[in-house]
Write an enzyme that holds these catalytic residues in place. Structure first.
Site, short mmCIF file in Angstrom:
data_model
loop_
_atom_site.label_atom_id
_atom_site.label_comp_id
_atom_site.label_asym_id
_atom_site.label_seq_id
_atom_site.Cartn_x
_atom_site.Cartn_y
_atom_site.Cartn_z
N THR A 381 -20.20 6.88 -141.69
CA THR A 381 -19.58 6.13 -139.69
C THR A 381 -20.44 4.99 -139.50
O THR A 381 -20.99 4.68 -140.56
CB THR A 381 -20.62 7.33 -139.26
N SER A 453 -22.86 15.33 -136.12
CA SER A 453 -24.12 15.22 -136.02
C SER A 453 -24.33 13.44 -134.82
O SER A 453 -24.97 13.17 -134.87
CB SER A 453 -24.54 15.21 -137.22
#
Length: 572
Positions: A381, A453
């Site tokens: 990410t 998350s």
């Protein structure tokens, strides 16, 4: 902004060489007075700083930076993925934007399963069934339409010119280029080879100029038509035709129906500071606030940074928050009864604290999950932290899921597709020790957003943003952000020290703690294990990107995690 961006880029790089105070290194943050951008790629940070210097606000800079990362950091920067943006103005205004991907209309809870009821061909992570409807372009456009100041066209232009004129390839992409070369004759990945290899055949060496003409054309349509330039017209047709040709689910209707959401952030407090974070479908904000509430009842400063006593308390807070994450959280549009207010309350934290023994590890209660591990979530990410000259702050995290997502480029469009459908629970009702969870809140459903998350966060004090922080790292993201905040508030570290410090991770199940293999002393590890914790060591955890605002002296400090190969903080 009308002048050729390639010339401006040369000026940026030359300026950095002659004024090295702009470059953050190690535990020394870069200092600025009129704005700061911190990202995982130096060119994107330069672009964002340029936008700020030309009168753009924090939203403008984050939009331009995100589009630039879609060109320069294809492992995570994207047009074909999704994410979250948290905003805190210097006037106290707060908001957030949810542009997480959605499941296609034709999806179903059992879509990944074969006749034997098992996952078929790893289809929740590989191939076109793993692709969710992208949200990035819609999210960036919605944020700009609501809060941007510069024209949209100017914010997309730097990414277009970098894609069109090219930039130097770095070693960071080498493993992926080798993978693409091996797959270049596979029809599903032929467009990937065209986009990433020289003449579709050979690997770019570090330092060679890499151009992306198809991506440039896609960006031009977005520049001209905003979100419609992606979700309608030629780009939408390219996506839908590609899906139909190769057995994917996303249609023109899926794309046309996609909308980003503006949401009220989830908020809490920690030792006199306000925590402003992303609500579900991000699990990050809720879990972060729950952990900080638990830890507020302990004197972490007295315990000492990364002492066995301190790590024990961090672990016990992580254990409890991750259990609640797995049991309760999902897309709120499909789970209206989530007990979020209870989970982030001080009263609930006090109850959880009562079960923590100061010198003895708890045992993760897996009774409801048949001793199961939590399913895998990719660490690939990227995060953007931005502060403008007025002190307005943006924390933006977005992703393709795994590194380079599905590794599938849309033919003729030049961008990679995500594989975010793998963040859904793949087998309804089935949980096992291999890492599968089948709980209801995060099962696949048409137009549902998968749980994440990602934890873009802003810590505020007296109504003004103080710390802007976020990180990649899959399920470790929440704990990385937690530890940077604790390092800053409890252990009085500057933002670079707080980011560079060694980190740990515990996620309830499996019941073991991950230590970065270079950071925690053997004596500390021994004492920690004597408390009953199981430890395993692994490499770097996350790549945090942070900014700290010193309002008293009107200074801004930025730090790019040295765990990031090409990361950099750039200030004005």
């Amino acid at each position: 902004m009308k002048q050729n961006f390639k010339s401006l880029l040369c000026l940026f790089l030359a300026f950095s060489l002659y004024f090295p105070t702009l470059a953050q290194t190690g535990r020394t943050p870069v200092r600025a007075e009129n704005g700061m951008v911190v990202t995982s790629h130096y060119l994107a940070s330069e672009v964002g700083a340029h936008i700020l210097n030309n009168g753009g606000n924090a939203i403008d800079a984050s939009v331009a930076t995100a589009f630039t990362l879609a060109v320069t950091l294809p492992s995570a920067g994207n047009l074909g993925g999704g994410g979250f943006l948290v905003y805190h103005g210097s006037n106290g205004d707060k908001t957030s934007f949810n542009f997480r991907e959605k499941a296609p209309l034709a999806s179903s809870p059992n879509m990944f399963l074969g006749e034997d009821g098992k996952i078929k061909d790893n289809s929740n992570h590989e191939g076109l069934l793993s692709v969710g409807v992208p949200g990035t372009v819609a999210g960036l456009y919605k944020a700009h339409q609501k809060m941007g100041s510069l024209p949209w066209e100017e914010l997309v232009r730097p990414a277009i010119e970098l894609a069109e004129y090219g930039f130097e390839s770095t070693y960071n992409m080498n493993w992926f280029l080798n993978w693409v070369k091996e797959k270049k004759d596979d029809d599903l990945y032929s467009a990937t080879a065209k986009a990433f290899l020289k003449d579709g055949e050979e690997i770019y060496k570090p330092g060679e100029t890499w151009k992306q003409p198809d991506l440039a054309e896609t960006l031009k349509r977005i520049q001209k038509n905003g979100a419609d330039g992606f979700y309608k017209g030629k780009t939408a047709k390219l996506i839908a035709d590609f899906m139909k040709k190769h057995g994917g689910l996303i249609t023109k209707e899926d794309l046309a129906k996609y909308e980003a959401e503006e949401l009220e952030p989830v908020t809490g407090t920690y030792r006199g500071h306000e925590i402003v974070a992303m609500p579900p479908p991000s699990s990050g904000g809720v879990a972060l606030i729950e952990m900080l509430n638990i830890l507020e009842g302990f004197d972490l400063e007295e315990a000492g940074h990364n002492s066995a006593a301190s790590l024990h308390l961090l672990t016990e807070a992580m254990r409890r928050a991750y259990a609640d994450r797995a049991l309760h959280l999902g897309d709120p549009n499909f789970n209206p009864e989530m007990p979020i207010e209870k989970i982030i309350s001080k009263e609930y934290a006090a109850e959880l604290r009562e079960g923590i023994e100061i010198k003895k590890a708890s045992v993760s209660d897996s009774a409801n999950f048949n001793n199961a591990h939590l399913q895998y979530e990719s660490p690939q990410t990227t995060h953007i932290s931005v502060v403008d000259k007025e002190g307005n702050a943006v924390s933006l995290t977005y992703t393709l899921e795994r590194s380079y997502g599905s590794k599938i480029v849309v033919e003729g469009a030049g961008f990679l597709l995500n594989n975010e459908m793998g963040d859904f629970n793949p087998i309804p009702g089935h949980t096992d020790t291999r890492g599968l969870i089948g709980t209801k809140p995060n099962l696949v459903a048409p137009e549902k957003r998968m749980l994440s998350s990602m934890t873009p966060t802003i810590v505020a004090k007296d109504g003004k943003p103080l710390l802007v922080i976020g990180s990649p790292g899959g399920r470790t993201i929440i704990n990385t952000v937690l530890q940077v905040i604790v390092n800053t508030i409890d252990h009085k570290m500057n933002v670079a020290e707080a980011i560079e410090s060694p980190r740990i991770h515990h996620q309830w199940l499996p019941d073991r703690t991950r230590f970065e293999d270079w950071g925690i002393s053997l004596d500390t590890k021994r004492i920690y294990e004597e408390m009953g914790h199981e430890v395993y060591e692994a490499g770097n955890q996350g790549q945090a990107m942070g900014i700290y605002i010193d309002w008293e002296n009107n200074l801004i400090y930025g730090a790019a995690d040295s765990r990031s190969y090409d990361g950099k903080g750039v200030g004005n």
